[in-house]
Design a protein around this motif. Structure first.
Motif, PDB file in Angstrom:
ATOM      1  N   ARG A 155       0.834  -1.209   0.000  1.00 10.29           N
ATOM      2  CA  ARG A 155       0.000   0.000   0.000  1.00 10.29           C
ATOM      3  C   ARG A 155       0.866   1.256   0.000  1.00 10.29           C
ATOM      4  N   GLU A 156       2.052   1.172   0.571  1.00 11.21           N
ATOM      5  CA  GLU A 156       2.991   2.290   0.561  1.00 11.21           C
ATOM      6  C   GLU A 156       3.939   2.239  -0.624  1.00 11.21           C
ATOM      7  N   PHE A 157       4.337   1.003  -0.997  1.00 14.22           N
ATOM      8  CA  PHE A 157       5.343   0.837  -2.046  1.00 14.22           C
ATOM      9  C   PHE A 157       4.842  -0.207  -3.048  1.00 14.22           C
ATOM     10  N   THR A 158       4.468   0.239  -4.222  1.00 10.54           N
ATOM     11  CA  THR A 158       3.856  -0.649  -5.204  1.00 10.54           C
ATOM     12  C   THR A 158       4.898  -1.348  -6.074  1.00 10.54           C
ATOM     13  N   SER A 159       4.517  -2.543  -6.523  1.00  9.63           N
ATOM     14  CA  SER A 159       5.313  -3.290  -7.497  1.00  9.63           C
ATOM     15  C   SER A 159       4.840  -3.056  -8.919  1.00  9.63           C
ATOM     16  N   GLU A 160       3.759  -2.320  -9.082  1.00 14.55           N
ATOM     17  CA  GLU A 160       3.075  -2.274 -10.373  1.00 14.55           C
ATOM     18  C   GLU A 160       3.623  -1.233 -11.344  1.00 14.55           C
ATOM     19  N   ARG A 161       4.887  -0.882 -11.192  1.00 16.10           N
ATOM     20  CA  ARG A 161       5.570  -0.086 -12.218  1.00 16.10           C
ATOM     21  C   ARG A 161       6.919  -0.718 -12.572  1.00 16.10           C
ATOM     22  N   GLY A 162       7.213  -1.833 -11.936  1.00 20.07           N
ATOM     23  CA  GLY A 162       8.491  -2.492 -12.162  1.00 20.07           C
ATOM     24  C   GLY A 162       9.180  -2.770 -10.847  1.00 20.07           C
ATOM     25  N   THR A 163       9.940  -3.873 -10.796  1.00 21.80           N
ATOM     26  CA  THR A 163      10.545  -4.302  -9.532  1.00 21.80           C
ATOM     27  C   THR A 163      12.052  -4.518  -9.611  1.00 21.80           C
ATOM     28  N   VAL A 164      12.642  -4.257 -10.769  1.00 16.92           N
ATOM     29  CA  VAL A 164      14.097  -4.410 -10.897  1.00 16.92           C
ATOM     30  C   VAL A 164      14.688  -3.114 -11.444  1.00 16.92           C
ATOM     31  N   PRO A 165      15.912  -2.770 -11.028  1.00 24.02           N
ATOM     32  CA  PRO A 165      16.490  -1.484 -11.420  1.00 24.02           C
ATOM     33  C   PRO A 165      16.673  -1.293 -12.917  1.00 24.02           C
ATOM     34  N   THR A 166      16.705  -2.380 -13.677  1.00 23.80           N
ATOM     35  CA  THR A 166      16.843  -2.231 -15.126  1.00 23.80           C
ATOM     36  C   THR A 166      15.643  -1.520 -15.741  1.00 23.80           C
ATOM     37  N   HIS A 167      14.522  -1.467 -15.004  1.00 22.28           N
ATOM     38  CA  HIS A 167      13.333  -0.775 -15.503  1.00 22.28           C
ATOM     39  C   HIS A 167      13.281   0.682 -15.060  1.00 22.28           C
ATOM     40  N   LEU A 168      14.263   1.132 -14.307  1.00 21.41           N
ATOM     41  CA  LEU A 168      14.232   2.495 -13.793  1.00 21.41           C
ATOM     42  C   LEU A 168      14.081   3.497 -14.935  1.00 21.41           C
ATOM     43  N   GLY A 169      13.103   4.383 -14.795  1.00 23.10           N
ATOM     44  CA  GLY A 169      12.887   5.424 -15.796  1.00 23.10           C
ATOM     45  C   GLY A 169      11.854   5.081 -16.839  1.00 23.10           C
ATOM     46  N   THR A 170      11.513   3.790 -16.966  1.00 23.96           N
ATOM     47  CA  THR A 170      10.491   3.354 -17.924  1.00 23.96           C
ATOM     48  C   THR A 170       9.641   2.302 -17.251  1.00 23.96           C
ATOM     49  N   ASP A 171       8.379   2.571 -17.036  1.00 27.27           N
ATOM     50  CA  ASP A 171       7.518   1.608 -16.361  1.00 27.27           C
ATOM     51  C   ASP A 171       7.503   0.285 -17.116  1.00 27.27           C
ATOM     52  N   ASP A 172       7.536  -0.795 -16.369  1.00 28.54           N
ATOM     53  CA  ASP A 172       7.505  -2.138 -16.936  1.00 28.54           C
ATOM     54  C   ASP A 172       6.214  -2.331 -17.730  1.00 28.54           C
ATOM     55  N   GLU A 173       6.341  -2.695 -18.999  1.00 27.21           N
ATOM     56  CA  GLU A 173       5.166  -2.883 -19.851  1.00 27.21           C
ATOM     57  C   GLU A 173       4.272  -4.008 -19.350  1.00 27.21           C
ATOM     58  N   ALA A 174       4.860  -4.949 -18.609  1.00 23.32           N
ATOM     59  CA  ALA A 174       4.086  -6.096 -18.120  1.00 23.32           C
ATOM     60  C   ALA A 174       3.565  -5.882 -16.705  1.00 23.32           C
ATOM     61  N   ALA A 175       3.801  -4.684 -16.137  1.00 26.35           N
ATOM     62  CA  ALA A 175       3.339  -4.422 -14.771  1.00 26.35           C
ATOM     63  C   ALA A 175       1.820  -4.558 -14.686  1.00 26.35           C
ATOM     64  N   GLY A 176       1.365  -5.144 -13.593  1.00 24.50           N
ATOM     65  CA  GLY A 176      -0.059  -5.398 -13.422  1.00 24.50           C
ATOM     66  C   GLY A 176      -0.500  -6.725 -13.997  1.00 24.50           C
ATOM     67  N   VAL A 177       0.382  -7.364 -14.788  1.00 23.45           N
ATOM     68  CA  VAL A 177       0.098  -8.684 -15.363  1.00 23.45           C
ATOM     69  C   VAL A 177       1.155  -9.678 -14.903  1.00 23.45           C
ATOM     70  N   LEU A 178       2.424  -9.350 -15.119  1.00 23.58           N
ATOM     71  CA  LEU A 178       3.533 -10.187 -14.675  1.00 23.58           C
ATOM     72  C   LEU A 178       3.457 -10.355 -13.159  1.00 23.58           C
ATOM     73  N   MET A 179       3.536 -11.587 -12.679  1.00 25.34           N
ATOM     74  CA  MET A 179       3.320 -11.843 -11.261  1.00 25.34           C
ATOM     75  C   MET A 179       4.262 -11.035 -10.367  1.00 25.34           C
ATOM     76  N   THR A 180       5.519 -10.904 -10.771  1.00 26.42           N
ATOM     77  CA  THR A 180       6.476 -10.180  -9.942  1.00 26.42           C
ATOM     78  C   THR A 180       6.244  -8.678  -9.952  1.00 26.42           C
ATOM     79  N   SER A 181       5.488  -8.178 -10.918  1.00 29.47           N
ATOM     80  CA  SER A 181       5.206  -6.738 -11.005  1.00 29.47           C
ATOM     81  C   SER A 181       3.730  -6.453 -10.773  1.00 29.47           C
ATOM     82  N   THR A 182       3.145  -7.209  -9.843  1.00 31.33           N
ATOM     83  CA  THR A 182       1.725  -7.084  -9.542  1.00 31.33           C
ATOM     84  C   THR A 182       1.525  -7.075  -8.029  1.00 31.33           C
ATOM     85  N   ASP A 183       0.638  -6.218  -7.561  1.00 29.49           N
ATOM     86  CA  ASP A 183       0.298  -6.162  -6.142  1.00 29.49           C
ATOM     87  C   ASP A 183      -0.894  -7.064  -5.844  1.00 29.49           C
ATOM     88  N   PRO A 184      -1.098  -7.398  -4.560  1.00 28.46           N
ATOM     89  CA  PRO A 184      -2.358  -8.036  -4.178  1.00 28.46           C
ATOM     90  C   PRO A 184      -3.531  -7.111  -4.534  1.00 28.46           C
TER      91      PRO A 184
END
Length: 416
Positions: free
Chosen positions: A70-99
């Protein structure tokens, strides 16, 4: 990455660059993290291209960032290689999705990977590890780090439903994702390496799923089980299966090899620890936990602040990228006494956060723990001594702490 820090020295936090890949191949990040935990537990860095991020290095802060979606979301990307560009798979890819979606996808898969569920694999994993170690018994130099890259595929390939003929290619592709500038995995340039590896891995799982649907084949593999997951009551599409399967392949392949080689290096450099474990195999489970703490193979994870968040040491602004440094948290003296000492009898080694923390705690942790336990049981039973046969070569990555080469010489254990 260097796991035993050198002497403490002056660190200028205003000039530190935690994205400098040379820091992880030939530098000493642990000494920098020591200073950060003490003087700048919330550290702000702006990269030359204008991208910026905040770092947290203390154990409690790392757990808070990873533990509260709730404070820190995974839904824009979870690895530093995505820094600056939101992960295109965020919200779908399990590792880039919140409960709750993350939980709905994860829970049925997790039921296949509980400690009880994976126990049935113990005999086959032991046989695999015995085959893996056998070539080292001839007394010739054996590059443990290079060979260990394939070990997770040998162990998890059957569980995932992946044929042996594909293991080596998939291991290479997952390494390209996590270390795209390392000379062993680089294809042309970094962007091309990432694009090729992502495309090939996603296509592999997509084709696998389509083939299974077309033939109607069923099995008890984890990838096949993914086809029956129904978040929100709806089955996953082939694309969603491909993305989540991609995530599972990465998780299965990229950390265990480096925990193996880093822990073996620690035992070689501290023969008294090797002898202690060899004399008392009941210490092996704790050796595994200390090895996980010591190596922290998944060096960091990234989240984004939902709103302004105040931590002890600073404020992370809304939408700010925050990197939680696992490698630093696991050396926090507030949690682990004498943290830069490798001690297989450490009483609280299991508090390590090498598998992450919170909703995204590694789904494969029970399987990884069992694999590592069996590995060291067989190694300590079969090898009487271990020595380095050359200099280690560190992986060029700020995301995965590991080695590409660790040449060793092992002598077979002689029993009376």
């Amino acid at each position: 990455m260097r796991l035993t820090p050198g002497p403490a020295g002056d660190v200028d936090l205003d000039t530190v660059n935690l994205f400098d890949l040379d820091l992880y191949t030939s530098g000493d990040p642990h000494r920098i993290w020591d200073v950060m935990r003490d003087k700048a537990p919330v550290h702000h860095q702006v990269l030359p291209d204008g991208r910026e991020f905040w770092s947290v290095t203390r154990y409690e802060d790392v757990c808070r960032v990873l533990g509260d979606h709730r404070e820190f979301t995974s839904e824009r990307g979870t690895v530093p290689t995505h820094l600056g560009t939101d992960d295109e798979a965020a919200g779908v890819l399990m590792t880039s999705t919140d409960p709750p979606r993350h939980t709905e996808v994860r829970r049925p898969l997790g039921s296949k990977l509980t400690a009880r569920a994976v126990r049935s694999w113990e005999d086959s994993i032991r046989a695999t590890i015995v085959r893996f170690l056998e070539p080292a018994l001839d007394g010739e130099p054996y590059d443990l780090a290079e060979r260990a890259l394939l070990l997770p595929a040998m162990v998890t390939g059957p569980l995932l439903g992946i044929p042996a003929k594909d293991w080596e290619e998939l291991v290479q592709l997952t390494a390209m994702v996590t270390a795209p500038t390392d000379r062993h995995f680089l294809v042309g340039h970094e962007a091309a390496t990432l694009a090729i590896s992502h495309h090939e891995l996603v296509n592999y799982v997509r084709d696998w799923a389509r083939s299974r649907r077309a033939t109607g084949g069923e099995d008890d593999s984890l990838l096949h089980h993914l086809m029956s997951v129904r978040p929100g009551g709806e089955p996953l599409t082939d694309e969603e299966i491909a993305l989540d399967g991609y995530s599972i392949l990465l998780g299965a392949n990229v950390t265990t090899p480096h925990t193996v080689s880093g822990t073996v290096q620690a035992l070689i450099e501290r023969p008294e620890q090797f002898e202690k474990a060899q004399a008392d195999h009941s210490l092996i489970p704790n050796l595994v936990e200390e090895g996980l703490r010591w190596t922290s193979a998944a060096c960091n994870f990234m989240r984004y602040a939902v709103d302004d968040v105040e931590l002890d040491g600073g404020v992370i602004p809304a939408r700010g990228a925050v990197v939680a440094w696992i490698g630093s948290a696991n050396r926090d003296a507030a949690q682990f006494a004498d943290p830069h000492t490798f001690d297989i009898t450490r009483p609280n080694a299991k508090r390590q956060v090498a598998f992450g923390y919170g909703p995204h705690f590694c789904i494969g942790a029970p399987l990884a723990r069992m694999t590592l336990r069996i590995f060291f049981e067989e190694l300590l039973q079969r090898f009487g001594s271990l020595e380095l046969a050359g200099d280690p070569e560190h992986l060029r990555s700020y995301f995965i702490a590991g080695m590409t080469h660790l040449p060793i010489v092992a002598q077979e254990r002689r029993t009376p």
